[in-house]
Design a protein around this motif. Structure first.
Motif, PDB file in Angstrom:
ATOM      1  N   LYS A   1       0.828  -1.219   0.000  1.00  0.00           N
ATOM      2  CA  LYS A   1       0.000   0.000   0.000  1.00  0.00           C
ATOM      3  C   LYS A   1       0.858   1.263   0.000  1.00  0.00           C
ATOM      4  CE  LYS A   1      -3.945  -2.210   2.239  1.00  0.00           C
ATOM      5  NZ  LYS A   1      -4.845  -2.219   3.424  1.00  0.00           N
ATOM      6  N   PHE A   2       2.059   1.166   0.531  1.00  0.00           N
ATOM      7  CA  PHE A   2       2.982   2.296   0.489  1.00  0.00           C
ATOM      8  C   PHE A   2       4.404   1.743   0.539  1.00  0.00           C
ATOM      9  CE2 PHE A   2       1.783   1.571   4.902  1.00  0.00           C
ATOM     10  CZ  PHE A   2       3.014   1.490   5.546  1.00  0.00           C
ATOM     11  N   ASP A   3       5.374   2.617   0.258  1.00  0.00           N
ATOM     12  CA  ASP A   3       6.768   2.200   0.230  1.00  0.00           C
ATOM     13  C   ASP A   3       7.618   3.271   0.887  1.00  0.00           C
ATOM     14  OD1 ASP A   3       8.916   0.577  -0.381  1.00  0.00           O
ATOM     15  OD2 ASP A   3       9.259   1.528  -2.328  1.00  0.00           O
ATOM     16  N   LEU A   4       8.244   2.910   2.015  1.00  0.00           N
ATOM     17  CA  LEU A   4       9.096   3.876   2.704  1.00  0.00           C
ATOM     18  C   LEU A   4      10.377   4.091   1.911  1.00  0.00           C
ATOM     19  CD1 LEU A   4       8.664   2.632   6.376  1.00  0.00           C
ATOM     20  CD2 LEU A   4       7.538   4.576   5.284  1.00  0.00           C
ATOM     21  N   PRO A   5      10.717   5.349   1.604  1.00  0.00           N
ATOM     22  CA  PRO A   5      11.832   5.622   0.691  1.00  0.00           C
ATOM     23  C   PRO A   5      13.215   5.606   1.322  1.00  0.00           C
ATOM     24  CG  PRO A   5      10.787   7.672   1.331  1.00  0.00           C
ATOM     25  CD  PRO A   5       9.982   6.576   1.975  1.00  0.00           C
ATOM     26  N   PHE A   6      13.312   5.569   2.666  1.00  0.00           N
ATOM     27  CA  PHE A   6      14.611   5.816   3.295  1.00  0.00           C
ATOM     28  C   PHE A   6      15.652   4.735   3.009  1.00  0.00           C
ATOM     29  CE2 PHE A   6      12.250   3.471   6.523  1.00  0.00           C
ATOM     30  CZ  PHE A   6      13.155   2.481   6.866  1.00  0.00           C
ATOM     31  N   ARG A   7      15.222   3.540   2.641  1.00  0.00           N
ATOM     32  CA  ARG A   7      16.210   2.488   2.438  1.00  0.00           C
ATOM     33  C   ARG A   7      16.880   2.557   1.069  1.00  0.00           C
ATOM     34  NH1 ARG A   7      12.968  -3.209   1.373  1.00  0.00           N
ATOM     35  NH2 ARG A   7      11.043  -2.320   0.551  1.00  0.00           N
ATOM     36  N   TYR A   8      16.308   3.368   0.182  1.00  0.00           N
ATOM     37  CA  TYR A   8      16.854   3.457  -1.172  1.00  0.00           C
ATOM     38  C   TYR A   8      17.931   4.539  -1.259  1.00  0.00           C
ATOM     39  CZ  TYR A   8      12.613   0.796  -2.117  1.00  0.00           C
ATOM     40  OH  TYR A   8      11.624  -0.144  -2.093  1.00  0.00           O
ATOM     41  N   PRO A   9      18.931   4.342  -2.093  1.00  0.00           N
ATOM     42  CA  PRO A   9      20.024   5.326  -2.221  1.00  0.00           C
ATOM     43  C   PRO A   9      19.592   6.571  -3.004  1.00  0.00           C
ATOM     44  CG  PRO A   9      20.316   3.552  -3.807  1.00  0.00           C
ATOM     45  CD  PRO A   9      19.157   3.154  -2.938  1.00  0.00           C
ATOM     46  N   GLY A  10      20.356   7.675  -2.814  1.00  0.00           N
ATOM     47  CA  GLY A  10      20.166   8.870  -3.620  1.00  0.00           C
ATOM     48  C   GLY A  10      19.443  10.007  -2.932  1.00  0.00           C
ATOM     49  N   SER A  11      18.997   9.833  -1.686  1.00  0.00           N
ATOM     50  CA  SER A  11      18.256  10.894  -0.999  1.00  0.00           C
ATOM     51  C   SER A  11      19.078  11.442   0.157  1.00  0.00           C
ATOM     52  CB  SER A  11      16.910  10.375  -0.489  1.00  0.00           C
ATOM     53  OG  SER A  11      16.261  11.380   0.246  1.00  0.00           O
ATOM     54  N   LYS A  12      19.720  12.612  -0.048  1.00  0.00           N
ATOM     55  CA  LYS A  12      20.531  13.240   0.993  1.00  0.00           C
ATOM     56  C   LYS A  12      19.658  13.731   2.142  1.00  0.00           C
ATOM     57  CE  LYS A  12      24.183  14.734  -2.160  1.00  0.00           C
ATOM     58  NZ  LYS A  12      24.931  15.905  -2.688  1.00  0.00           N
ATOM     59  N   LEU A  13      18.431  14.125   1.817  1.00  0.00           N
ATOM     60  CA  LEU A  13      17.522  14.653   2.828  1.00  0.00           C
ATOM     61  C   LEU A  13      17.217  13.610   3.905  1.00  0.00           C
ATOM     62  CD1 LEU A  13      15.624  16.934   3.775  1.00  0.00           C
ATOM     63  CD2 LEU A  13      13.849  15.936   2.310  1.00  0.00           C
TER      64      LEU A  13
END
Length: 456
Positions: A434-446
């Protein structure tokens, strides 16, 4: 030995059919096992009498009765044990569920000993059946009549592709261990256990080893001497001392040694009569080689009670040996017979230090009422399991795991612990879509600082 390979192959096929995965099937087989024991109970008594001269009373209390209780306990709780186990997850796993499934291993081999030839063949099988495995039982060749009866009982009750008994000598065990098994459960000596583990390791087959060792008894100065002696005599001389958790030797406090020895003699006479060699219900030694080994120990120390033997009938009466030291041959190995060495002490810390220097035993028994001294022994001495102010009785509680540590064994069983021993704990994470937490993926400095906070 091609028939052994065919048997293992047929059990693999049976397991892969999926029949054993269902709760209803396992439950039905446990009921069938119980009914089998009931139908063959009289023949079991006769076989044990012929092989070991066990009385019907001892056969019921130490073999058949235990199995009835174990089966009933397993049937009662099996559905609960089989339920997937939900576990917590960290904040990083929001939206997911984590579950542990109890998965059967597959084809299991149970190598059982001669001292309790029915109990120690069937008890592990109860756990293997409950967990959804197929079972091959290899009983001891030293109790031939009972092994033959086990083969008959199982063959008349179960499909051999599901549960089978294979008779024979050590070469049969060796051949079976070369096959592609999924789990091996062995009960016996530490020396043979090492060989079983070595052979199983070649196939990377997991093992449980139920071994033995020199299980000590400590009788402290505040013990109830009469009751301690009664329970020690019962625990030591049941099955003529041929029990893996039998008291192997006694450390008794100097201040109570004299009345303790007197009480031991009294209960030896009470339980086995003044002439144990003529007692029709007294268990015999399993074979001549073991008899000769035990008889050689009679020259150690001083015989203060018993000591008589009958080579023709393979009987050694309950014997108490005093003036024993750790240099005597009887203290160099597990006795596994009706000989009880007595050592004395004045300082409990000295006893603890000595026990810490020895191999970890399968059992330990402490007699004394002061909790501080009880706790000192429990805290500082490692052993498989045991009792305070009793012997052997911990085995009869299905809520307690039974097993050794170090040289006395690997793994445990009884009750739920049998089910767990024969089950692989399969960990599964079920993730949301239903959703996907983005923090585990590379490329997000924020998100880098957020991840550091969450994972610290």
């Amino acid at each position: 030995m091609s028939h052994l390979r065919e048997l293992v192959s047929s059990q693999h096929a049976f397991f892969l059919s999926g029949k054993t995965l269902d709760y209803s099937y396992r439950r039905k087989q446990l009921f069938a096992l119980r009914e089998m024991l009931k139908n063959y109970e009289k023949k079991v008594y006769q076989a044990l009498k012929k092989d070991l001269n066990k009385s019907a009373y001892e056969a019921l209390t130490t073999e058949i009765g235990f199995l009835y209780q174990e089966i009933d306990h397993t049937i009662k709780y099996l559905k609960k044990w089989m339920k997937p186990e939900k576990v917590d997850a960290p904040a990083t796993h929001k939206g997911s569920r984590s579950v542990i499934y109890h998965e059967p291993y597959g084809v299991t081999l149970i190598i059982s000993p001669w001292n309790y030839p029915v109990h120690l063949a069937i008890a592990p099988a109860i756990g293997a059946i409950a967990a959804g495995n197929t079972v091959i039982i290899k009983p001891s060749e030293y109790t031939h009549t009972t092994s033959k009866l086990l083969h008959e009982m199982i063959a008349d009750t179960f499909d051999p592709a599901y549960i089978a008994v294979v008779e024979g000598g050590k070469e049969v065990s060796e051949q079976l261990l070369q096959e592609q098994l999924n789990y091996v459960f062995f009960t016996g000596s530490s020396a043979i256990g090492q060989k079983v583990m070595e052979q199983a390791s070649k196939q990377l087959t997991p093992v449980t080893l139920e071994l033995g060792g020199k299980s000590p008894v400590i009788v402290d100065q505040d013990a109830n001497i009469d009751l301690a002696a009664k329970r020690i005599v019962w625990g030591k001389f049941t099955n003529a001392g041929q029990t893996c958790v039998a008291p192997d030797y006694v450390y008794v406090h100097d201040k109570v040694k004299k009345p303790f020895l007197k009480a031991l003699k009294k209960y030896c006479k009470t339980f086995y009569g003044k002439t144990p060699l003529e007692n029709e219900d007294y268990t015999h030694i399993v074979h001549e080689k073991h008899f000769q080994r035990l008889a050689a120990f009679l020259s150690n120390g001083d015989i203060v009670y018993g000591g008589r033997t009958n080579k023709n009938k393979l009987i050694i009466e309950p014997t108490i040996l005093d003036q024993i030291s750790w240099e005597d041959p009887i203290m160099k190995e597990e006795i596994f017979g009706p000989l009880l060495p007595i050592l004395s002490f004045t300082n409990l810390d000295g006893v603890i230090h000595t026990l810490q220097s020895k191999d970890k035993p399968l059992a330990l028994y402490y007699f004394g009422d002061k909790k501080k001294r009880q706790n000192k022994v429990l805290k500082h001495v490692s052993f498989g399991g045991g009792c305070i102010n009793d012997t052997l009785y911990h085995l009869a509680n299905p809520h307690l795991p039974f097993g050794g540590v170090g040289n006395s064994g690997i793994g445990s069983y009884h009750g739920k612990y049998s089910f767990e021993t024969f089950s692989h704990r399969k960990s599964v994470l079920i993730q949301t879509t239903k959703f996907d937490l983005p923090f585990r993926y590379p490329g997000s400095k924020l998100l880098f600082s957020v991840i550091k906070q969450i994972m610290k």
